[in-house]
Design a protein around this motif. Sequence first.
Motif, PDB file in Angstrom:
ATOM      1  N   GLN A 177       0.838  -1.212   0.000  1.00  0.00           N
ATOM      2  CA  GLN A 177       0.000   0.000   0.000  1.00  0.00           C
ATOM      3  C   GLN A 177       0.872   1.262   0.000  1.00  0.00           C
ATOM      4  O   GLN A 177       1.793   1.378   0.787  1.00  0.00           O
ATOM      5  N   ARG A 178       0.549   2.212  -0.901  1.00  0.00           N
ATOM      6  CA  ARG A 178       1.230   3.510  -0.955  1.00  0.00           C
ATOM      7  C   ARG A 178       0.163   4.597  -1.080  1.00  0.00           C
ATOM      8  O   ARG A 178      -0.954   4.329  -1.516  1.00  0.00           O
ATOM      9  N   ASP A 221       4.932  15.765   3.369  1.00  0.00           N
ATOM     10  CA  ASP A 221       5.997  15.110   4.148  1.00  0.00           C
ATOM     11  C   ASP A 221       5.474  13.860   4.835  1.00  0.00           C
ATOM     12  O   ASP A 221       6.132  12.810   4.854  1.00  0.00           O
ATOM     13  N   ALA A 222       4.275  13.956   5.416  1.00  0.00           N
ATOM     14  CA  ALA A 222       3.684  12.795   6.095  1.00  0.00           C
ATOM     15  C   ALA A 222       3.408  11.674   5.094  1.00  0.00           C
ATOM     16  O   ALA A 222       3.646  10.497   5.391  1.00  0.00           O
ATOM     17  N   ALA A 223       2.909  12.005   3.899  1.00  0.00           N
ATOM     18  CA  ALA A 223       2.631  10.993   2.877  1.00  0.00           C
ATOM     19  C   ALA A 223       3.930  10.328   2.422  1.00  0.00           C
ATOM     20  O   ALA A 223       3.989   9.095   2.277  1.00  0.00           O
ATOM     21  N   ARG A 224       4.985  11.122   2.211  1.00  0.00           N
ATOM     22  CA  ARG A 224       6.262  10.548   1.801  1.00  0.00           C
ATOM     23  C   ARG A 224       6.840   9.663   2.914  1.00  0.00           C
ATOM     24  O   ARG A 224       7.365   8.582   2.651  1.00  0.00           O
ATOM     25  N   PHE A 243       5.101   8.058   5.153  1.00  0.00           N
ATOM     26  CA  PHE A 243       4.271   6.856   5.162  1.00  0.00           C
ATOM     27  C   PHE A 243       4.765   5.873   4.103  1.00  0.00           C
ATOM     28  O   PHE A 243       4.913   4.672   4.360  1.00  0.00           O
ATOM     29  N   ASN A 244       5.011   6.376   2.887  1.00  0.00           N
ATOM     30  CA  ASN A 244       5.464   5.512   1.800  1.00  0.00           C
ATOM     31  C   ASN A 244       6.834   4.915   2.099  1.00  0.00           C
ATOM     32  O   ASN A 244       7.089   3.743   1.797  1.00  0.00           O
ATOM     33  N   GLU A 245       7.717   5.715   2.693  1.00  0.00           N
ATOM     34  CA  GLU A 245       9.042   5.193   3.084  1.00  0.00           C
ATOM     35  C   GLU A 245       8.890   4.106   4.143  1.00  0.00           C
ATOM     36  O   GLU A 245       9.555   3.063   4.086  1.00  0.00           O
ATOM     37  N   MET A 246       8.022   4.319   5.108  1.00  0.00           N
ATOM     38  CA  MET A 246       7.770   3.337   6.144  1.00  0.00           C
ATOM     39  C   MET A 246       7.218   2.053   5.514  1.00  0.00           C
ATOM     40  O   MET A 246       7.651   0.944   5.857  1.00  0.00           O
ATOM     41  N   GLU A 272      10.225  -4.369   2.743  1.00  0.00           N
ATOM     42  CA  GLU A 272      11.583  -4.929   2.605  1.00  0.00           C
ATOM     43  C   GLU A 272      11.919  -5.809   3.800  1.00  0.00           C
ATOM     44  O   GLU A 272      12.465  -6.909   3.642  1.00  0.00           O
ATOM     45  N   ARG A 273      11.591  -5.372   5.017  1.00  0.00           N
ATOM     46  CA  ARG A 273      11.852  -6.168   6.224  1.00  0.00           C
ATOM     47  C   ARG A 273      11.042  -7.479   6.179  1.00  0.00           C
ATOM     48  O   ARG A 273      11.539  -8.526   6.570  1.00  0.00           O
ATOM     49  N   ASN A 274       9.834  -7.396   5.690  1.00  0.00           N
ATOM     50  CA  ASN A 274       8.998  -8.584   5.583  1.00  0.00           C
ATOM     51  C   ASN A 274       9.619  -9.580   4.607  1.00  0.00           C
ATOM     52  O   ASN A 274       9.610 -10.781   4.851  1.00  0.00           O
ATOM     53  N   ARG A 275      10.159  -9.067   3.476  1.00  0.00           N
ATOM     54  CA  ARG A 275      10.849  -9.950   2.507  1.00  0.00           C
ATOM     55  C   ARG A 275      12.068 -10.597   3.162  1.00  0.00           C
ATOM     56  O   ARG A 275      12.315 -11.789   2.982  1.00  0.00           O
ATOM     57  N   GLN A 276      12.836  -9.778   3.901  1.00  0.00           N
ATOM     58  CA  GLN A 276      14.023 -10.313   4.581  1.00  0.00           C
ATOM     59  C   GLN A 276      13.639 -11.398   5.590  1.00  0.00           C
ATOM     60  O   GLN A 276      14.281 -12.440   5.683  1.00  0.00           O
ATOM     61  N   ILE A 277      12.580 -11.121   6.352  1.00  0.00           N
ATOM     62  CA  ILE A 277      12.116 -12.106   7.340  1.00  0.00           C
ATOM     63  C   ILE A 277      11.665 -13.379   6.636  1.00  0.00           C
ATOM     64  O   ILE A 277      11.979 -14.501   7.072  1.00  0.00           O
TER      65      ILE A 277
END
Length: 159
Positions: free
Chosen positions: A110-111, A122-125, A127-130, A136-141
């Motif tokens: 979701q973006r 800034d908040a939207a950007r 959010f997208n970075e998060m 990415e962390r989920n893929r690593q896990i």
Amino acid sequence: MEAISREILAVADPRRDASLVGKMKALDKAGDEVAAALDRFREASEREIEEGIERAVALVWRVSVVGLVLFVLSVGGGVGLALFFAVWLGRPIQAIARGSRRMADGDLAQRVATDVGGELGDAARAFNEMAERLQERNRQIATLHVAARSLATEHDPTR
């Protein structure tokens, strides 16, 4: 006129003197003329005052109507601007809230749109970075989980 009045008052009984009777009639006529002139002046003054009052009332009425119209336009404009800004500011906030709910439900892809500026952009950007980092962390896990399962199967003594 004042001299005639004094002359008449100086005589004990002015009605007996024929010359004074004519002067008294002339004085009465002059008094009537002055009274009539004063009545006309009073009536004209009253008309002018009434007309002035009517003009003042009409002006107050017009000013009141204009003031009321301006007040209604101001309130309407204020409400219109408030609604415009509520929608303008609310849409990005709602998009971030929807994206957060979807991410909480497991949709890490979701973006949200980042076409707004300022703090909301800034908040939207952020959010997208998060979301990107979480994905990415989920893929690593997931990768580590597959690797750990593979290692566990290779070293399984029961095998």
